[in-house]
Write a protein that holds these residues in place. Structure first.
Motif, mmCIF file in Angstrom:
data_model
loop_
_atom_site.group_PDB
_atom_site.id
_atom_site.type_symbol
_atom_site.label_atom_id
_atom_site.label_comp_id
_atom_site.label_asym_id
_atom_site.label_seq_id
_atom_site.Cartn_x
_atom_site.Cartn_y
_atom_site.Cartn_z
ATOM 1 N N ASP A 1 23.884 35.824 128.756
ATOM 2 C CA ASP A 1 23.768 37.379 128.492
ATOM 3 C C ASP A 1 25.032 37.529 127.454
ATOM 4 O O ASP A 1 25.711 38.538 127.526
ATOM 5 C CB ASP A 1 24.224 38.391 129.735
ATOM 6 N N HIS A 2 25.791 36.102 126.909
ATOM 7 C CA HIS A 2 26.788 36.626 126.066
ATOM 8 C C HIS A 2 26.385 36.130 124.815
ATOM 9 O O HIS A 2 25.695 35.093 124.579
ATOM 10 C CB HIS A 2 28.086 35.670 126.470
ATOM 11 N N THR A 3 26.761 36.764 123.712
ATOM 12 C CA THR A 3 26.451 36.404 122.493
ATOM 13 C C THR A 3 27.455 35.418 121.734
ATOM 14 O O THR A 3 27.109 34.736 120.694
ATOM 15 C CB THR A 3 26.459 37.849 121.340
ATOM 16 N N GLU A 4 28.797 35.418 122.325
ATOM 17 C CA GLU A 4 29.714 34.554 121.347
ATOM 18 C C GLU A 4 29.773 33.442 122.619
ATOM 19 O O GLU A 4 29.779 33.409 123.744
ATOM 20 C CB GLU A 4 30.964 35.316 121.558
ATOM 21 N N ALA A 5 30.298 32.296 121.859
ATOM 22 C CA ALA A 5 30.130 30.890 122.766
ATOM 23 C C ALA A 5 31.654 30.946 123.362
ATOM 24 O O ALA A 5 32.624 31.574 122.923
ATOM 25 C CB ALA A 5 30.271 29.953 121.820
ATOM 26 N N SER A 6 31.713 30.400 124.322
ATOM 27 C CA SER A 6 32.991 30.060 125.145
ATOM 28 C C SER A 6 33.346 28.698 125.263
ATOM 29 O O SER A 6 32.509 27.645 125.550
ATOM 30 C CB SER A 6 32.851 30.692 126.605
ATOM 31 N N PRO A 7 34.737 28.209 125.429
ATOM 32 C CA PRO A 7 35.037 26.801 125.706
ATOM 33 C C PRO A 7 34.609 26.474 127.133
ATOM 34 O O PRO A 7 34.672 27.033 128.069
ATOM 35 C CB PRO A 7 36.555 27.003 125.456
ATOM 36 N N LYS A 8 34.069 25.176 127.177
ATOM 37 C CA LYS A 8 33.452 24.780 128.353
ATOM 38 C C LYS A 8 33.855 23.253 128.661
ATOM 39 O O LYS A 8 33.987 22.479 127.502
ATOM 40 C CB LYS A 8 31.935 24.703 128.453
ATOM 41 N N ILE A 9 34.153 22.717 129.831
ATOM 42 C CA ILE A 9 34.184 21.368 130.099
ATOM 43 C C ILE A 9 33.350 21.031 131.076
ATOM 44 O O ILE A 9 33.159 21.707 132.131
ATOM 45 C CB ILE A 9 35.846 21.086 130.495
ATOM 46 N N SER A 10 32.705 19.687 131.016
ATOM 47 C CA SER A 10 31.772 19.184 131.826
ATOM 48 C C SER A 10 32.034 17.782 132.104
ATOM 49 O O SER A 10 32.515 16.990 131.411
ATOM 50 C CB SER A 10 30.373 19.180 131.243
ATOM 51 N N PHE A 11 31.608 17.477 133.627
ATOM 52 C CA PHE A 11 32.019 15.975 133.878
ATOM 53 C C PHE A 11 30.503 15.805 134.212
ATOM 54 O O PHE A 11 29.537 16.059 134.780
ATOM 55 C CB PHE A 11 32.653 15.960 135.501
ATOM 56 N N LEU A 12 30.217 14.414 133.646
ATOM 57 C CA LEU A 12 28.903 13.645 133.735
ATOM 58 C C LEU A 12 29.055 12.366 134.209
ATOM 59 O O LEU A 12 29.952 11.698 133.977
ATOM 60 C CB LEU A 12 28.180 13.793 132.412
ATOM 61 N N LYS A 13 27.973 11.819 135.055
ATOM 62 C CA LYS A 13 28.106 10.660 135.801
ATOM 63 C C LYS A 13 26.647 10.088 135.976
ATOM 64 O O LYS A 13 25.782 10.983 136.000
ATOM 65 C CB LYS A 13 28.897 10.515 137.050
ATOM 66 N N LEU A 14 26.443 8.691 136.009
ATOM 67 C CA LEU A 14 25.107 8.590 136.191
ATOM 68 C C LEU A 14 24.697 8.417 137.788
ATOM 69 O O LEU A 14 25.679 7.981 138.367
ATOM 70 C CB LEU A 14 24.890 6.848 135.646
ATOM 71 N N TYR B 1 33.541 27.061 132.632
ATOM 72 C CA TYR B 1 34.036 27.804 131.360
ATOM 73 C C TYR B 1 35.569 27.837 131.372
ATOM 74 O O TYR B 1 35.938 28.005 132.421
ATOM 75 C CB TYR B 1 33.356 29.022 131.067
ATOM 76 N N LEU B 2 36.134 27.639 130.236
ATOM 77 C CA LEU B 2 37.653 27.781 130.209
ATOM 78 C C LEU B 2 38.258 28.889 129.721
ATOM 79 O O LEU B 2 39.525 28.921 129.401
ATOM 80 C CB LEU B 2 38.222 26.414 129.330
ATOM 81 N N ASP B 3 37.507 29.774 129.148
ATOM 82 C CA ASP B 3 38.073 31.194 128.810
ATOM 83 C C ASP B 3 38.930 31.921 129.600
ATOM 84 O O ASP B 3 39.834 32.797 129.271
ATOM 85 C CB ASP B 3 37.100 31.911 128.095
ATOM 86 N N ASP B 4 38.715 31.756 130.940
ATOM 87 C CA ASP B 4 39.442 32.538 131.822
ATOM 88 C C ASP B 4 41.058 32.279 131.750
ATOM 89 O O ASP B 4 41.711 33.100 131.717
ATOM 90 C CB ASP B 4 38.846 32.340 133.322
ATOM 91 N N VAL B 5 41.375 31.117 131.455
ATOM 92 C CA VAL B 5 42.843 30.574 131.337
ATOM 93 C C VAL B 5 43.240 31.225 130.017
ATOM 94 O O VAL B 5 44.396 31.617 129.884
ATOM 95 C CB VAL B 5 43.147 29.304 131.413
#
Length: 947
Positions: free
Chosen positions: A297-310, A323-327
């Motif tokens: 429900d947001h039109t603008e993109a926000s910075p995000k970080i993800s951790f991925l593993k097998l 998402y990192l936009d809170d900081v």
């Protein structure tokens, strides 16, 4: 001077602004760094949690699948081995093989998709229910979809290990060419050098894993405003591509679950973030990736970080992101506050310097020269104050007021230097503390993970006991007890122990606690599962602390199978004792019966004109024949010997038994009979007599104190495969159902579990041996049928015996027509150590014209024979005699005269049977007691054959 004051104010404000800005930027960097580190730790934990769920579900489901098919193969192996052991020696290998194949072919399980297959070690298919056309052909070169040799691998497992698992990929019916992972378990069947196996598709693991993962990710939100979430991708190609994966679980985008995804997608800033994390996974197995992504429900993109593993052995990609936009919002608020403070500080500086500027204008002409040098000192001081710690030289200040101000300025600079030094030391200490905390936390996580894996995958129940209540348990504890962890946490542990074992377990536990040393008991005890089943366990204990309170770490090992093996060993030893006892009495008892039956038949011959006497003698003859059948049945039960079977109608025998029972049970027991079947079964008369007599005796015993109704019924029933699902090896068809019911005391669950055990009895001393139901079960199984029962405590018991019906007409026993009339005049040498046998032979055979010479000892008979070898036409000898046995006598007689026919008789012998007798040149082999008609028929047949 005015300009100097204004410049001084500007310098102060500018210096303060720069310092505040630098501090704000430093704080922003520190906040951003701490925030990102915290978010990384959070998403790492969440990603690892989802990965552990996947690994656990896959491993758990795979182990369940392995246990299931292994158990099925062991059941099939037991069926095949039982058929082999029952028929070896009496049937050819080809007949036994057909019995095994026919027994396993119709068996289905796993909703009808499971079946058994068998192949010999040369690759020839013996049983393949899904494609019978391949049976009898070589399938050794069969491969799975990926080219793996199936049969070659299975043969290698059977030859080298005897049994084991075989992994491969195979198609499913009506599923096209799509490949499915499958696992089979095979076990070598040594008698025929075959292997028996069954398999199971593993695609159900994916469904179970998907359900568990979806439940977790759908319910677990994290991060600021709980906008963080985890998602799972089923990995199809680690190298990427347009269809490198399929969305497996995604709580934010359920609409794309099950759809293929590509690696050429860009984020809002044009970054190919999927290619980046695929590269990291290929290199390290896990990675972090930064990118810009749209919130729901947001039109603008926000910075995000993800951790991925097998996870799941590389089959899945587990991801967790925030998402990192809170900081950044927090940093923007901090900058806004700084601007407000700067405007306030500017106003304060203006208020401070404005009077001085006005006074300076008034006194400018007077004091400009004196103030110039002082102000130069202050200007120089303020220029250096932000970057150095150089003090104002107060000796050069001319005005006392400025001198005092210079002192304050120097004091402020001193305090500034001290605070900066203190901050630097505090910062260094804080960095060291944070580093140590991170290292300690990492080591703690690794240690906890290692011991968690050990505990969760242990094949022993491991749990914490504190004040008699469970505080922690591993998954095997739930499997062993049948209770869930939540149920175990609220029930006293003593309730799991069998009531009969609780005192012993409590005493053992108190002994362990007093010794305060780790211990393991060799004495097993019983647990009662949630479903009521009993399991045997051995226990170990270690004293520990749990949540700062004393507790015990407990280990339980399931030894139920070992106890069952011990029980079977004891039963086998009991049966061996029965066999030894039966063999010991059989010879003597059969000799006694021979005299009884023989003289009864002679008396019948003499009583042809006395009907009343003849009826009585016929009853004696029938009772003697029953006794002879009973001896053979005892030998059959204890030595696995076959009892002669013939078509027989249980209706006649049931009526005889009920007459006998009526005369022996109390009058307060009413007998009701519903004998509605005249069908025939293939059995011995004694078999049917024993079955009905034992069941009626037990039923009467259950009602002897209170009285009741004893119901006996015979009826024909038809049973299909579904009716016989609990009785593998029994073919569907028509059966005779023998039912014996009572309304007596009934049986407890414990008694029901042991009902068919040999020597198990609830009767008092001298009232029973515990062999009744064991005999019924053994006889019925030997006749190709089965036994079922239902009992409720205080309500009564219903016993049902099912025997296969046959089409032949039953033979009608008639003792009166068994005395033949054909005799002869030949000379017979008769040898037996029993006087009754010799006298009977002389009386009976002489009555039919034969000339009999009898001896009690083989050596005496041989000495007499040597004097005139041609003086006899036939030798009849007992097997078991002192000094010289019947087989030795036969060899010596044949050395003197090879053509003389020999008939060998025995009451019981472990070393002699028909095949061995034939190999010794013996013409006929008879078991005692021998009916006179049978003896005369055999004599005539042997003599006529030699003519």
């Amino acid at each position: 001077m005015i300009i100097s004051l204004i410049l001084l104010a500007a310098i102060l404000f500018f210096t303060h602004t720069i310092k505040s800005t630098l501090e704000a930027e430093s704080q922003a960097r520190e906040i951003r760094t701490r925030y990102i580190e915290a978010q990384r730790a959070l998403i790492t934990y969440e990603g690892n949690s989802v990965g552990r769920i996947i690994d656990y579900e896959i491993e758990k489901s795979l182990q369940e699948a392995k246990d299931k098919i292994k158990s099925r193969v062991y059941e099939a192996y037991s069926i095949a081995l039982n058929l082999y052991e029952q028929n070896v020696g009496s049937k050819s290998d080809q007949e036994i093989k057909k019995l095994v194949i026919d027994a396993l072919r119709p068996i289905r399980f796993s909703q009808g998709s499971g079946y058994y297959f068998m192949t010999d070690l040369n690759g020839i298919s013996k049983l393949l229910p899904i494609d019978p056309s391949l049976e009898g052909t070589s399938i050794i070169d069969s491969r799975d979809i990926r080219g793996k040799y199936l049969i070659r691998n299975a043969i290698a497992i059977a030859k080298n290990q005897g049994e084991g698992f075989n992994h491969y990929y195979w198609t499913k019916p009506n599923q096209g060419d799509r490949e499915f992972e499958k696992i089979s378990y095979i076990k070598r069947f040594e008698p025929f050098d075959w292997y028996i196996g069954t398999g199971i598709y593993l695609d159900f693991i994916e469904a179970r894993t998907k359900a568990a993962v979806s439940r977790y990710v759908d319910s677990n939100r994290f991060g600021a405003n709980e906008q963080g979430y985890a998602f799972v991708i089923e990995l199809l190609n680690i190298n990427g591509g347009k269809n490198f994966g399929r969305m497996f679980a995604n709580p934010n985008r359920p609409d794309i679950i099950g759809k293929l995804i590509s690696d050429d997608v860009k984020d809002a800033k044009g970054k190919m973030f999927r290619k980046e994390y695929l590269k990291g996974l290929r290199e390290n197995g896990e990675c972090y990736v930064d990118y810009w992504y749209h919130k729901i429900d947001h039109t603008e993109a926000s910075p995000k970080i993800s951790f991925l593993k097998l996870a799941g052995n590389g089959r899945f990609i587990v991801a967790a992101g925030v998402y990192l936009d809170d900081v950044e919002d927090e940093i923007r608020r901090m900058h806004a506050d700084m601007k407000i403070r700067l405007r306030r500080d500017l106003f304060v500086i203006i208020l401070i310097f404005m009077p001085a500027i006005i006074s300076a204008i008034a006194l400018f002409n007077v004091m400009s020269r004196r103030l110039k040098s002082d102000f130069d000192l202050f200007v120089d001081f303020f220029k250096r104050a932000a970057v150095t710690s150089k003090f104002i030289d107060q000796d050069k200040v001319r005005f006392n007021e400025l001198d005092q101000l210079a002192g304050y300025a120097n004091w402020m600079l001193t305090r500034k230097t001290e605070v900066e030094d203190a901050l630097r030391r505090k910062h260094a200490h804080l960095e060291h503390w944070v580093s140590e905390q991170k290292r300690t936390a990492g080591e703690l996580r690794k240690s906890e993970e290692k011991y968690r894996i050990l505990v969760e995958n242990a094949n022993d129940a491991i749990f914490i006991n504190q004040d008699g209540m469970l505080k922690f348990c591993n998954p095997f504890t739930e499997k062993l007890t049948g209770y869930s962890k939540e149920e175990l946490m609220v029930m006293p542990l003593s309730e799991l122990v069998h009531p009969d074992d609780r005192d012993d377990v409590r005493a053992l536990h108190e002994t362990w606690l007093s010794d305060r040393q780790p211990a393991f008991s060799d004495q097993p005890f019983r647990l009662v599962r949630q479903d009521g089943r009993t399991v045997w366990v051995q226990a170990g204990i270690v004293l520990v602390e749990w949540e700062d309170k004393p507790a015990t770490l407990n280990f339980l090992r399931d030894v139920t199978k070992q106890k069952e093996l011990e029980k079977k060993l004891v039963q086998g030893q009991k049966l061996e004792a029965i066999g030894t006892l039966a063999g010991g009495i059989a010879h003597d008892f059969n000799n006694i019966l021979s005299g009884l039956l023989g003289y009864t038949q002679l008396a019948l011959h003499d009583a042809e004109d006395m009907p009343a006497m003849k009826r009585k003698l016929l009853q004696i003859l029938k009772a003697g024949e029953r006794a002879a059948d009973l001896v053979r049945q005892i030998l059959s039960f204890s030595r696995s010997q076959k009892v002669e079977r013939k078509p027989i109608s249980p209706l006649i025998i049931a009526k005889e038994v009920l007459k006998l029972i009526r005369a022996t049970i109390p009058a307060n027991i009413e007998i009701k009979q519903s004998l509605n079947s005249e069908g025939c079964v293939l059995a011995g008369a004694t078999n049917i007599h024993q079955i009905i007599m034992n069941l009626c005796t037990n039923a009467a015993h259950a009602m002897r104190e209170t009285g009741g109704i004893l119901s006996v019924s015979l009826e024909n029933v038809t049973l299909g495969k579904q009716d016989l699902s609990l009785h593998p090896g029994v073919e569907s068809g028509d059966f005779l159902k023998i039912s014996v019911e009572d309304n007596g005391i009934g049986m407890t669950k414990e008694v029901q579990q042991k009902a068919f055990d040999p020597f198990y009895t609830t009767k008092g001393p001298g009232e029973g041996t515990g062999m009744g139901l064991a005999s019924v079960h053994g006889i019925t199984a030997d006749l190709g049928g089965f036994v079922s029962f239902y009992s409720e405590l205080g309500q009564g018991t219903s016993m049902h015996v099912f025997l296969p019906l046959i089409a032949e007409v039953a033979e009608i026993e008639n003792g009166a027509d068994k005395v033949p009339v054909k005799g002869g005049t030949e000379r017979i040498l008769f040898v037996d150590d029993e006087p009754t046998q010799r006298n009977l032979a002389e009386d009976a055979l002489s009555q039919y014209g034969y000339r009999v010479t009898a001896f009690s000892d083989g050596a005496d008979a041989m000495a007499h024979f040597q004097k005139d070898p041609m003086g006899y036409d036939l030798l009849i000898t007992d097997m078991t005699m002192p000094n010289m046995t019947g087989d030795k006598l036969t060899r010596k007689v044949h050395q003197q005269r090879p053509d003389i026919p020999v008939i060998l008789c025995t009451g019981y012998s472990e070393i002699m049977d028909e095949k061995r007798a034939e190999s010794l040149g013996i013409d006929a082999f008879l078991y005692k007691p021998v009916i006179i008609a049978k003896m005369l028929e055999t004599i005539r047949e042997v003599l006529d054959r030699k003519m």
